[in-house]
Design a protein around this motif. Sequence first.
Motif, PDB file in Angstrom:
ATOM      1  N   LEU A  28       0.824  -1.204   0.000  1.00  0.00           N
ATOM      2  CA  LEU A  28       0.000   0.000   0.000  1.00  0.00           C
ATOM      3  C   LEU A  28       0.864   1.263   0.000  1.00  0.00           C
ATOM      4  CD1 LEU A  28      -2.868  -1.155   2.376  1.00  0.00           C
ATOM      5  CD2 LEU A  28      -2.878  -1.040  -0.124  1.00  0.00           C
ATOM      6  N   TYR A  29       2.048   1.179   0.608  1.00  0.00           N
ATOM      7  CA  TYR A  29       2.975   2.309   0.559  1.00  0.00           C
ATOM      8  C   TYR A  29       3.409   2.568  -0.887  1.00  0.00           C
ATOM      9  CZ  TYR A  29       7.202   5.060   1.268  1.00  0.00           C
ATOM     10  OH  TYR A  29       8.162   6.032   1.203  1.00  0.00           O
ATOM     11  N   ALA A  30       3.647   1.495  -1.632  1.00  0.00           N
ATOM     12  CA  ALA A  30       4.015   1.642  -3.049  1.00  0.00           C
ATOM     13  C   ALA A  30       2.887   2.312  -3.836  1.00  0.00           C
ATOM     14  CB  ALA A  30       4.344   0.278  -3.652  1.00  0.00           C
ATOM     15  N   VAL A  31       1.653   1.972  -3.503  1.00  0.00           N
ATOM     16  CA  VAL A  31       0.498   2.608  -4.147  1.00  0.00           C
ATOM     17  C   VAL A  31       0.505   4.105  -3.840  1.00  0.00           C
ATOM     18  CG1 VAL A  31      -2.031   2.740  -4.167  1.00  0.00           C
ATOM     19  CG2 VAL A  31      -0.894   0.507  -4.101  1.00  0.00           C
ATOM     20  N   ALA A  32       0.742   4.448  -2.578  1.00  0.00           N
ATOM     21  CA  ALA A  32       0.768   5.858  -2.176  1.00  0.00           C
ATOM     22  C   ALA A  32       1.903   6.602  -2.873  1.00  0.00           C
ATOM     23  CB  ALA A  32       0.904   5.973  -0.660  1.00  0.00           C
ATOM     24  N   VAL A  33       3.065   5.975  -2.993  1.00  0.00           N
ATOM     25  CA  VAL A  33       4.203   6.611  -3.677  1.00  0.00           C
ATOM     26  C   VAL A  33       3.838   6.895  -5.128  1.00  0.00           C
ATOM     27  CG1 VAL A  33       6.554   6.217  -4.522  1.00  0.00           C
ATOM     28  CG2 VAL A  33       5.986   5.692  -2.150  1.00  0.00           C
ATOM     29  N   LEU A  60       7.984  11.164   1.225  1.00  0.00           N
ATOM     30  CA  LEU A  60       7.498  11.820   2.448  1.00  0.00           C
ATOM     31  C   LEU A  60       6.003  12.102   2.351  1.00  0.00           C
ATOM     32  CD1 LEU A  60      10.440  14.307   3.057  1.00  0.00           C
ATOM     33  CD2 LEU A  60       9.991  12.157   4.236  1.00  0.00           C
ATOM     34  N   LEU A  61       5.588  12.602   1.215  1.00  0.00           N
ATOM     35  CA  LEU A  61       4.173  12.861   1.008  1.00  0.00           C
ATOM     36  C   LEU A  61       3.385  11.550   1.018  1.00  0.00           C
ATOM     37  CD1 LEU A  61       1.835  14.746   0.358  1.00  0.00           C
ATOM     38  CD2 LEU A  61       2.509  14.617  -2.052  1.00  0.00           C
ATOM     39  N   ALA A  62       3.951  10.506   0.431  1.00  0.00           N
ATOM     40  CA  ALA A  62       3.284   9.197   0.404  1.00  0.00           C
ATOM     41  C   ALA A  62       3.040   8.675   1.816  1.00  0.00           C
ATOM     42  CB  ALA A  62       4.111   8.202  -0.399  1.00  0.00           C
ATOM     43  N   GLU A  63       4.000   8.894   2.719  1.00  0.00           N
ATOM     44  CA  GLU A  63       3.810   8.458   4.110  1.00  0.00           C
ATOM     45  C   GLU A  63       2.631   9.188   4.746  1.00  0.00           C
ATOM     46  OE1 GLU A  63       7.513   8.994   6.171  1.00  0.00           O
ATOM     47  OE2 GLU A  63       8.541   7.513   4.927  1.00  0.00           O
ATOM     48  N   GLY A 112      -3.039   8.989   6.478  1.00  0.00           N
ATOM     49  CA  GLY A 112      -4.407   9.505   6.393  1.00  0.00           C
ATOM     50  C   GLY A 112      -5.376   8.457   5.859  1.00  0.00           C
ATOM     51  N   ALA A 113      -4.919   7.697   4.863  1.00  0.00           N
ATOM     52  CA  ALA A 113      -5.762   6.644   4.293  1.00  0.00           C
ATOM     53  C   ALA A 113      -6.030   5.551   5.322  1.00  0.00           C
ATOM     54  CB  ALA A 113      -5.093   6.057   3.052  1.00  0.00           C
ATOM     55  N   PHE A 114      -5.007   5.175   6.095  1.00  0.00           N
ATOM     56  CA  PHE A 114      -5.212   4.163   7.140  1.00  0.00           C
ATOM     57  C   PHE A 114      -6.221   4.648   8.172  1.00  0.00           C
ATOM     58  CE2 PHE A 114      -0.883   1.909   6.492  1.00  0.00           C
ATOM     59  CZ  PHE A 114      -1.464   0.963   5.672  1.00  0.00           C
ATOM     60  N   ALA A 115      -6.183   5.931   8.504  1.00  0.00           N
ATOM     61  CA  ALA A 115      -7.155   6.483   9.460  1.00  0.00           C
ATOM     62  C   ALA A 115      -8.576   6.374   8.882  1.00  0.00           C
ATOM     63  CB  ALA A 115      -6.820   7.933   9.787  1.00  0.00           C
ATOM     64  N   LYS A 116      -8.732   6.687   7.604  1.00  0.00           N
ATOM     65  CA  LYS A 116     -10.047   6.571   6.966  1.00  0.00           C
ATOM     66  C   LYS A 116     -10.492   5.109   6.911  1.00  0.00           C
ATOM     67  CE  LYS A 116      -9.513  10.653   4.046  1.00  0.00           C
ATOM     68  NZ  LYS A 116      -9.348  11.138   2.663  1.00  0.00           N
ATOM     69  N   MET A 117      -9.541   4.218   6.597  1.00  0.00           N
ATOM     70  CA  MET A 117      -9.879   2.796   6.524  1.00  0.00           C
ATOM     71  C   MET A 117     -10.313   2.272   7.890  1.00  0.00           C
ATOM     72  SD  MET A 117      -7.052   1.050   4.057  1.00  0.00           S
ATOM     73  CE  MET A 117      -5.941   2.256   3.370  1.00  0.00           C
ATOM     74  N   TRP A 118      -9.634   2.701   8.942  1.00  0.00           N
ATOM     75  CA  TRP A 118      -9.955   2.231  10.284  1.00  0.00           C
ATOM     76  C   TRP A 118     -11.381   2.624  10.663  1.00  0.00           C
ATOM     77  CZ3 TRP A 118      -9.778  -1.062  13.852  1.00  0.00           C
ATOM     78  CH2 TRP A 118     -10.175  -0.769  15.147  1.00  0.00           C
ATOM     79  N   LYS A 119     -11.777   3.852  10.298  1.00  0.00           N
ATOM     80  CA  LYS A 119     -13.134   4.311  10.620  1.00  0.00           C
ATOM     81  C   LYS A 119     -14.191   3.471   9.911  1.00  0.00           C
ATOM     82  CE  LYS A 119     -11.950   9.106  11.566  1.00  0.00           C
ATOM     83  NZ  LYS A 119     -12.067  10.499  11.101  1.00  0.00           N
ATOM     84  N   ALA A 120     -13.913   3.044   8.708  1.00  0.00           N
ATOM     85  CA  ALA A 120     -14.895   2.288   7.920  1.00  0.00           C
ATOM     86  C   ALA A 120     -14.692   0.780   8.009  1.00  0.00           C
ATOM     87  CB  ALA A 120     -14.812   2.730   6.464  1.00  0.00           C
ATOM     88  N   THR A 125      -7.438   9.733  -1.088  1.00  0.00           N
ATOM     89  CA  THR A 125      -6.731  10.544  -0.098  1.00  0.00           C
ATOM     90  C   THR A 125      -5.635  11.371  -0.775  1.00  0.00           C
ATOM     91  OG1 THR A 125      -7.187   8.894   1.615  1.00  0.00           O
ATOM     92  CG2 THR A 125      -5.447  10.493   2.078  1.00  0.00           C
ATOM     93  N   ALA A 126      -4.900  10.744  -1.695  1.00  0.00           N
ATOM     94  CA  ALA A 126      -3.848  11.469  -2.421  1.00  0.00           C
ATOM     95  C   ALA A 126      -4.452  12.576  -3.278  1.00  0.00           C
ATOM     96  CB  ALA A 126      -3.047  10.500  -3.295  1.00  0.00           C
ATOM     97  N   PHE A 127      -5.540  12.272  -3.973  1.00  0.00           N
ATOM     98  CA  PHE A 127      -6.177  13.287  -4.803  1.00  0.00           C
ATOM     99  C   PHE A 127      -6.706  14.428  -3.949  1.00  0.00           C
ATOM    100  CE2 PHE A 127      -7.274  10.271  -8.566  1.00  0.00           C
ATOM    101  CZ  PHE A 127      -5.941  10.208  -8.885  1.00  0.00           C
ATOM    102  N   ASP A 128      -7.272  14.102  -2.794  1.00  0.00           N
ATOM    103  CA  ASP A 128      -7.744  15.156  -1.887  1.00  0.00           C
ATOM    104  C   ASP A 128      -6.588  16.054  -1.461  1.00  0.00           C
ATOM    105  OD1 ASP A 128     -10.319  14.229  -2.018  1.00  0.00           O
ATOM    106  OD2 ASP A 128     -10.263  13.190  -0.080  1.00  0.00           O
ATOM    107  N   PHE A 129      -5.458  15.445  -1.144  1.00  0.00           N
ATOM    108  CA  PHE A 129      -4.296  16.233  -0.732  1.00  0.00           C
ATOM    109  C   PHE A 129      -3.848  17.143  -1.866  1.00  0.00           C
ATOM    110  CE2 PHE A 129       0.147  17.221  -0.381  1.00  0.00           C
ATOM    111  CZ  PHE A 129       0.227  17.680   0.921  1.00  0.00           C
TER     112      PHE A 129
END
Length: 182
Positions: free
Chosen positions: A21-26, A34-37, A42-50, A72-76
């Motif tokens: 998933l880190y590779a996906v974010a990169v 750094l931005l990918a991290e 942020g994505a993990f936080a959203k995933m945890w909620k759902a 999450t990346a597009f939102d950023f």
Amino acid sequence: MSTGNTEREFVEFVERYATRLYAVAVKYCSGNRLLAEDVLQGAFAKMWKAWPNKINRGEAILAWAHAVIRNTAFDFHRNVKRRLKGKDDIPVAEVPWDDEKGSQLASVTDTAEEAIFRAMTRDLWAAVAMLDEVQQDLLHLIYVDQLSLNAARKVLGLAGTTAGRYHEVALTRLREIIGDDI
């Protein structure tokens, strides 16, 4: 499902797929690690909620995780563009994604080929972002995660002929957007 089981399952999911998933974010952050991290966290936080709702419905969790990271990346990126709009009168369309916080722009020592590759990569992923969500996920599973078409269709829950058609239409659409140069 108890809270303890939900938490344990989520932790196991994160431990199992964190690198992938880190590779996906990169990828969605144009190589900016750094931005990918930040995006991944942020994505993990959203995933945890759902998480409890996704587990109970038995959805394809990995495909869903890819979509959450992408969104999450597009939102950023969208938020950065909004903040930059009007600064120095730079049109939003001219602000490259990798010129954001934690910049990793080509340095003086980068070769011309690397700069061209980066530009082509940005153009390609911008074109992919114009496809529908299923086509984006399918291309990502095939070309980034290196799954076969058959394995990717199973992750997305598609019929074999449907996946093949989506793949063909997506590649045709990319050729129309980018041109046959790539």
